[in-house]
Design an enzyme around this catalytic site. Sequence first.
Site, PDB file in Angstrom:
ATOM      1  N   THR A  34      40.856  37.980  45.373  1.00 28.46           N
ATOM      2  CA  THR A  34      40.730  39.275  46.042  1.00 28.46           C
ATOM      3  C   THR A  34      40.717  39.138  47.552  1.00 28.46           C
ATOM      4  OG1 THR A  34      39.169  41.095  46.434  1.00 28.46           O
ATOM      5  CG2 THR A  34      38.215  39.033  45.725  1.00 28.46           C
ATOM      6  N   TYR A  58      30.584  40.122  45.172  1.00 27.54           N
ATOM      7  CA  TYR A  58      31.866  40.143  44.464  1.00 27.54           C
ATOM      8  C   TYR A  58      32.855  39.170  45.119  1.00 27.54           C
ATOM      9  CZ  TYR A  58      36.503  41.678  43.102  1.00 27.54           C
ATOM     10  OH  TYR A  58      37.805  41.696  42.678  1.00 27.54           O
TER      11      TYR A  58
END
Length: 331
Positions: A119, A143
Site C-alpha cells: 500500500t 495499517y
Amino acid sequence: MIDGAVMVTGGAGYIGSHAVLALLDAGHRVVVVDNLVTGFAWAVDPRATLVEANVADARVRDIIRDHAVKAIVHFAGSVVVPESVANPLKYYRNNTAATEALLESAVAEGVPHFIFSSTAATYGTPAKVPVAEGDPTVPINPYGMSKLMTEAMLKDVAAAHPMNFCALRYFNVAGADPAGRSGQSTIGATHLIKIAVEAATGKRTHVGIFGTDFDTPDGTGVRDYIHVSDLAAAHVAALDLLVAQPAESHILNCGYGRGFSVNEVLDAVDRVTNMKIDRRMEGRRAGDPAALVADNAAILAALDWRPERDDLDTIVRDALAWERVLAERGA
Ligand code: UDP
C-alpha cells in the site's frame, strides 16, 4: 504460463475477486483461500476453486500440495486505516503475523513466487509527490506499518529461500469490473468513490468532504485513483515477470501518476450521474495526508502492463454501474 495453480488469498474480496477474474481470463488455474469474514463466496468466479480457510492455518500446506500451487497472490488482510489505529494488534495479527504463517507454508512447500498487496500507506506523509519506491517509508498508522513489516519479511525470505516476490503498493483503488462481474461490495465502506456512488443511488444523503484547508490547489485532499481492473491486470503481468526472472524481486507503485482532489472526484460523479450530490464541508480525518500520487515509472518499465481505464469518469461510471447492481439486489 505457470506450470500449476495460482493461490489467491482474499479472492472473495474487492480487489482479490477482480484479480481472480484477470488470472482466469489469462488462462491460469486458480484456487481461492478466503475465510469469508469480509468477502463473499458469490464474488468468486465459478471457474476458480474456493476453499474457506484462514491463510495462517497449517491446512494451507495441504491446499498448496493438493492443487500444485506454484504462485501465491496474497490479498487477505484487514484494510481499514482508522480501525488499525484503534485496534493495532488486529492489524499486526491479520496482516503481519498471518502473512508470516502463510510464508512458512509457502517456503515449506517450495512455492517459487509470491505477489503481495502492499500500500501507499507505507510512505506515510511523503515529503514530495509523486512518491517513488525508493523514497522514505514512514507509515503514520498501524495499517501501513503492518504492510511495511511484511515487505521486510518478504525481502529476507526471498534472500534465504528459492522464492521471488513482487510487492505492489496500491494507491486509491476504485471502480468495478467493466463486464459487471464484480465490484466493491464491502459493507460500511469508507472510500470516497464508493461513498459518492452510494449517495448517487440513494443509500446516503450526502458526501462529507474531510478537510478543505490542505495545501492543495483547491484545499481538498488529492489522491491517485486507479481502476481495479487495471490493478488486477498488473498482478497478472507481475506473475509473468516473476516466472520469467526467478532471481529478481520487485516493489512497485500501482497508480497512474496523477492526482485528483475530492472536489474533482465529486465533479466527476455529478457529471456521470447528471446529479448534484450534496457536499458538506467537514473537518479533516485523522492521519490523512494532503496529497498522495504515485511515481509509476518503475511499474511501467518493469511490467508488460499499460493502464487501460485511466480516466476518472470511466472509474466513476464503472463504480456506479456496480452500485446499481447492488441496489437492485437490495444489498
Ligand atoms: N474523503 C472525503 N470524504 C469521504 C471519504 C474520503 O472527503 O467520505 C477524502 C479523504 O479525506 C481523502 C480522499 O477522500 O482525501 C480519499 O480518501 P479514501 O478514504 O477514499 O482513501 P485513502 O486515501 O484514505 O486511502
